[in-house]
Each structure stands twice: as structure tokens, then as C-alpha cells.
Motif scaffolding. Structure first.
Motif, PDB file in Angstrom:
ATOM      1  N   VAL A  30       0.648  -1.119   0.059  1.00 41.49           N
ATOM      2  CA  VAL A  30      -0.300   0.200  -0.158  1.00 41.49           C
ATOM      3  C   VAL A  30       0.949   1.384   0.057  1.00 41.49           C
ATOM      4  CG1 VAL A  30      -1.984  -0.964   1.114  1.00 41.49           C
ATOM      5  CG2 VAL A  30      -0.223   0.156   2.631  1.00 41.49           C
ATOM      6  N   LEU A  31       2.074   1.010   0.000  1.00 41.52           N
ATOM      7  CA  LEU A  31       3.017   2.411  -0.026  1.00 41.52           C
ATOM      8  C   LEU A  31       3.874   2.423  -1.175  1.00 41.52           C
ATOM      9  CD1 LEU A  31       4.187   2.426   3.745  1.00 41.52           C
ATOM     10  CD2 LEU A  31       2.561   3.982   2.688  1.00 41.52           C
ATOM     11  N   PRO A  32       4.237   3.466  -1.597  1.00 38.74           N
ATOM     12  CA  PRO A  32       5.114   3.627  -2.608  1.00 38.74           C
ATOM     13  C   PRO A  32       6.540   3.401  -2.359  1.00 38.74           C
ATOM     14  CG  PRO A  32       4.729   5.663  -1.895  1.00 38.74           C
ATOM     15  CD  PRO A  32       3.915   4.717  -1.320  1.00 38.74           C
ATOM     16  N   GLY A  33       7.324   3.021  -3.376  1.00 36.75           N
ATOM     17  CA  GLY A  33       8.757   2.788  -3.107  1.00 36.75           C
ATOM     18  C   GLY A  33       9.605   3.759  -2.671  1.00 36.75           C
ATOM     19  N   THR A  34      11.138   3.513  -2.161  1.00 34.96           N
ATOM     20  CA  THR A  34      11.833   4.673  -1.742  1.00 34.96           C
ATOM     21  C   THR A  34      11.921   5.678  -2.572  1.00 34.96           C
ATOM     22  OG1 THR A  34      12.912   2.893  -0.565  1.00 34.96           O
ATOM     23  CG2 THR A  34      14.024   5.121  -0.815  1.00 34.96           C
ATOM     24  N   GLY A  35      12.105   5.521  -3.865  1.00 42.35           N
ATOM     25  CA  GLY A  35      12.283   6.585  -4.833  1.00 42.35           C
ATOM     26  C   GLY A  35      10.955   7.859  -4.908  1.00 42.35           C
ATOM     27  N   PHE A  36      10.179   7.254  -4.728  1.00 38.86           N
ATOM     28  CA  PHE A  36       8.840   8.159  -4.402  1.00 38.86           C
ATOM     29  C   PHE A  36       9.212   9.543  -3.483  1.00 38.86           C
ATOM     30  CE2 PHE A  36       5.102  10.043  -2.275  1.00 38.86           C
ATOM     31  CZ  PHE A  36       4.335  10.281  -3.428  1.00 38.86           C
ATOM     32  N   PHE A  37      10.033   9.201  -2.574  1.00 37.97           N
ATOM     33  CA  PHE A  37      10.084  10.323  -1.389  1.00 37.97           C
ATOM     34  C   PHE A  37      11.395  11.238  -1.674  1.00 37.97           C
ATOM     35  CE2 PHE A  37       7.707   6.760   0.475  1.00 37.97           C
ATOM     36  CZ  PHE A  37       6.626   7.548   1.122  1.00 37.97           C
ATOM     37  N   LEU A  38      12.075  10.809  -2.819  1.00 35.76           N
ATOM     38  CA  LEU A  38      13.477  11.669  -3.031  1.00 35.76           C
ATOM     39  C   LEU A  38      12.765  12.975  -3.839  1.00 35.76           C
ATOM     40  CD1 LEU A  38      15.789   9.116  -4.683  1.00 35.76           C
ATOM     41  CD2 LEU A  38      15.509   9.975  -2.180  1.00 35.76           C
ATOM     42  N   PRO A  39      13.267  14.070  -3.213  1.00 34.54           N
ATOM     43  CA  PRO A  39      12.866  15.314  -3.953  1.00 34.54           C
ATOM     44  C   PRO A  39      13.283  15.316  -5.369  1.00 34.54           C
ATOM     45  CG  PRO A  39      14.191  15.783  -1.994  1.00 34.54           C
ATOM     46  CD  PRO A  39      14.422  14.426  -2.206  1.00 34.54           C
ATOM     47  N   ASP A  40      12.259  15.997  -6.190  1.00 32.32           N
ATOM     48  CA  ASP A  40      12.786  16.263  -7.620  1.00 32.32           C
ATOM     49  C   ASP A  40      14.046  16.889  -7.583  1.00 32.32           C
ATOM     50  OD1 ASP A  40      10.368  14.860  -8.157  1.00 32.32           O
ATOM     51  OD2 ASP A  40       9.140  16.697  -8.757  1.00 32.32           O
TER      52      ASP A  40
END
Length: 412
Positions: A18-28
Motif C-alpha cells: 500500500v506504500l510507494p517505493g523509496t524513490g517516490f520520497f526523493l525530492p525532484d
């Protein structure tokens, strides 16, 4: 923020689903800097740049181009490398000691950098590949050959400035694709000086288009690679190897995939098959979670299955089809969604087009523009994508309402 809070590697399946992977939380901004550095390194000394979607179809095009330009590398077999290392330790007692000694605090280990490819791969998302074009224009040497593969702009203005800059840098620009192109967009791309070839999205994948468009006599290995890639990309599912290609392209580094299929074609080596088998244990568990969450809605005479989760969307869509769905929606934790159709419903690209997406009649994707801050994402995760589901189902209703009264599009 603590690293372990965003590291999904050790999460139990119930939470990972139900949660996104680690890369989702990295700033653009951080991601952009990394991509800029990687692009600059890849283009150093390159004669060809390939901006491609890093899925099995886009990466097959990279393999074809490297073969055509004679940019060939031998793929090392991990088992053989390990055996060679063991043999070296047995014949040189000091070798084993060297492996365990380590470095002093003031020393650094300098490993030889891999030789850059002459045909550089620039992976690009369908949502932001204009940035990749801009990086090519900035970092590539003048006179480079540029290829764009398996990507389609929804509007020409989205890529206009970046494409024109890339055209000025490159000697020639070729674009191979098989998605549903708007006629005006295609005309504008060609007028910009691009050799655009678009295949029939119901008959060809982009690898097919590249195979017949490149002036090179490919052997049967590459014809078979294109055919098996098509089997998955068009969701024909007649060749079991196509699932292997799709999974391997998703789980491994794009550069590794391109080189392996260039050397082995659609018949992957044993060490890759073992890797895939190990990863599929978790894959099947995530599929089961998503299928268990599926709900079904009746919309204009069609049954639409909808679910949520981090999973392999094609297998989940197939399970919903077997349960009676004419079309399926799989909402992902990162906010995007995959839409899959059947012979009964072949307007997926129209549905996606209403919610900031696009694709093929029976396979499309989108990411509705409904996330203003992290509270919206928190709501998305805790409600299992409730708002996204509703927006896409509303798009289904809008498309279905536009059908002829005789229901010609629905054979049921």
C-alpha cells in the motif's frame, strides 16, 4: 527524516503493498541532479543517444540500435566470474588475504570506470521525457544521432522547445513509436525535422517499428526478440517468455537489460531465470493482495474492476478479467494508474486521456492531477486510492456516454 522510514525493502508485504517505493520520497531536485550527472556521463564520447522508455519495449530498441551501430559488449556470466575468482584465490594465497584486509582510513578504492557506450541510453518516463531531450541538447556533442523510442507526447507544446534544441544539436533525429498519436502532434514533430515512424498500436510494438525502420540486416534473434516483446506489450500472452522479459526489464537496471537481450535475445540465460524466479515470490504475494481488494462497478453496460496496490498491473488485470471485468483499473500508491481493456472494451486510451494520460485502446496509463500536498498523498494511501479511483471511474462514464446508442462498441 530517518532513512528506514522511506526504505520499503524490509517492509512486510501487507505494508509494502500500500506504500510507494523509496524513490517516490526523493525530492525532484535531487533526482534531477542525479539524472543530469548520469546523462552527462553516458553522453561523453557517444555517437548516438537513445531516449527511451525503460520498459521491455523501449529497451529492446536500444539493443537493436547497439547491434546496428556495432556497439557490442560481451555480457559476463556471474557464475563464471565467481568460479574464476575462486580459482584465483586457490592459486594465489595472498588473494584471499587481500579481499579481507580493507583500506586504511586515508585511502580510497579507485575502480576502473566502465567504458562508455557509443550508443548511449537515456532512460525517460512518458511523463517527463522532454527533460531527457533537454539534457541531450545540453550535453551531447554536436552532430550526434538521436533516437526517441516508445514515447508519445500528448501535446506538441509539451516538448516543443526541448525537441527543437535537440534537433539543432543532432545531425539527425529519428523517432519510433506505436502509441496513439494525435495527427497534429505527429505533423508538428515531423515539421521540426524529425523522421517519425508510428506503427499500428494494435499490431506492432516499438521494437517492431525499429526493426523494420533501421537500415541493418538483423538476424533471427532480433526478429524473435521483437515478436516476444510485442506479445507482452500488446497483451497477447501467447509466448510465456514475454512475461520473463517484462519482469526482468522491471526488476533490473535498464543498462543491464539492454545488453542481455542484445546478446541472448528472448531466450534469457539461466542466471537471469534464477533471478526472476526469486523475485516472483514477492511479486505473486503483491498480486494476491491487489486482487483481494478488487471491486467491480457497472458502467454503461460494462463491468469495470478497480483495485489498489503496488503490484504487477497486467497479472492483476488478467485476474479481474477472469472474474468478469470488461476493463480494469489498477491504482498505484505513487498516484498513477494503469487501465486495461478487453475485446469488449477497447477505449482505454480515451479514458486515460481525460485524466492526464494516454496509451493504447486496450492498455493505457495516467496520473490524475489531484495531489496538491503530502496530506493528499496520505489520504491516498490510507483510503487505498479512493479519490483517484473515483476520478477514473468518472472518466469511464464520460467515455461510455459518448458511445453510439446501438452499443456497437460493446459486443455484449
Amino acid at each position: 527524516m530517518y532513512d528506514e522510514l522511506i526504505d520499503s525493502g524490509e517492509l512486510p508485504i501487507s505494508r509494502k503493498s500500500v506504500l510507494p517505493g523509496t524513490g517516490f520520497f526523493l525530492p525532484d531536485s535531487l533526482e534531477d541532479d542525479l539524472e543530469d550527472q548520469e546523462t552527462k556521463a553516458a553522453l561523453e564520447g557517444a555517437e548516438v543517444a537513445v531516449v527511451a522508455d525503460p520498459d521491455a519495449d523501449g529497451l529492446a530498441c536500444v539493443a537493436l540500435l547497439r547491434e546496428a551501430y556495432d556497439d557490442v559488449r560481451t555480457v559476463p556470466d556471474p557464475a563464471e566470474e565467481a568460479a574464476t575468482a575462486d580459482a584465483e584465490v586457490e592459486t594465489d594465497p595472498d588473494a584471499a588475504e587481500t579481499e579481507t584486509v580493507g583500506l586504511d582510513d586515508d585511502e580510497s578504492l579507485e575502480l576502473p570506470a566502465p567504458t562508455p557506450h557509443r550508443v548511449a541510453l537515456i532512460p525517460a518516463s512518458p511523463h517527463d521525457f522532454e527533460d531527457a531531450l533537454a539534457r541531450v541538447a545540453e550535453h551531447a556533442e554536436d552532430g550526434i544521432d538521436l533516437y526517441v523510442c516508445d514515447l508519445c507526447p500528448d501535446k506538441y507544446e509539451y516538448v516543443e522547445a526541448e525537441l527543437e534544441a535537440a534537433v539543432e544539436t543532432a545531425e539527425r533525429v529519428s523517432w519510433y513509436d506505436h502509441h496513439q498519436w494525435d495527427d497534429d502532434v505527429a505533423e508538428a514533430v515531423r515539421e521540426a525535422g524529425v523522421d517519425l515512424v508510428v506503427g499500428d498500436s494494435e499490431e506492432e510494438c516499438t521494437a517492431d517499428v525499429a526493426l523494420r525502420s533501421l537500415e541493418y540486416d538483423f538476424d533471427e534473434r532480433f526478429e524473435e526478440l521483437a515478436a516476444v516483446t510485442r506479445d507482452h506489450d500488446l497483451w497477447l500472452r501467447e509466448d510465456p517468455r514475454s512475461d520473463d522479459l517484462a519482469d526482468y526489464s522491471y526488476w533490473t537496471d535498464p543498462a543491464e537489460y539492454a545488453e542481455v537481450v542484445r546478446e541472448y535475445g528472448a531466450d534469457l540465460p539461466e542466471w537471469v531465470e534464477e533471478f526472476i524466479a526469486e523475485r516472483r515470490v514477492e511479486k505473486e504475494a503483491l498480486i494476491e493482495r491487489a486482487v483481494a481488494r478488487a471491486e467491480y462497478r457497472e458502467i454503461g453496460g460494462y463491468t469495470v474492476g478497480v483495485t489498489y496496490g503496488r503490484c504487477s498491473q497486467n497479472e492483476v488485470a488478467e485476474a479481474m478479467r477472469e472474474a468478469g471485468a470488461d476493463a480494469s483499473v489498477i491504482v498505484k500508491p505513487a498516484g498513477s494508474a494503469s487501465i486495461r481493456g478487453t475485446d469488449a472494451f477497447d477505449r482505454c486510451h480515451e479514458v486515460a486521456g481525460l485524466v492526464d494520460g494516454g496509451g493504447h485502446p486496450k492498455a493505457a496509463g495516467c496520473k490524475p492531477d489531484i495531489y496538491d500536498d503530502m496530506l493528499d498523498y496520505a489520504h491516498h494511501w490510507t483510503t487505498r486510492g479512493a479519490t483517484t479511483k473515483q476520478v477514473i471511474l468518472d472518466a469511464f462514464r464520460a467515455v461510455v456516454e459518448d458511445e453510439p446508442d446501438d452499443g456497437a462498441s460493446n459486443p455484449a
